[in-house]
Design a protein around this motif. Sequence first.
Motif: not given
Length: 84
Positions: A17-25, A70-80
């Motif tokens: 559950r911790l792995q899933v949480f870390a990946t999704t959030e 996948s986790a990095r892309s969720k926390v990185s700002p998107s390119d305009p």
Amino acid sequence: MPVFDYLNDITLRAYVRLQVFATTEPVRLRAALTSTVMILAFAFPSITAGVAERIGYVGAAVLPILMGESARSKVSPSDPSDEE
């Protein structure tokens, strides 16, 4: 020994559950880890600010490596330019 089997089962389920949480959030996990370190530093004054800061740095650097792209892309700002 059914007690040890039960404890092993609970441990494995919590780990998954911790792995899933870390990946999704990843952002929430980082915030939770930072809050935990701050609480520990308050509860145990022997933990200095330097130690708490190092733990935070390691968490911020290690989590994206462990969780992958996948986790990095969720926390990185998107390119305009991607929005156009």
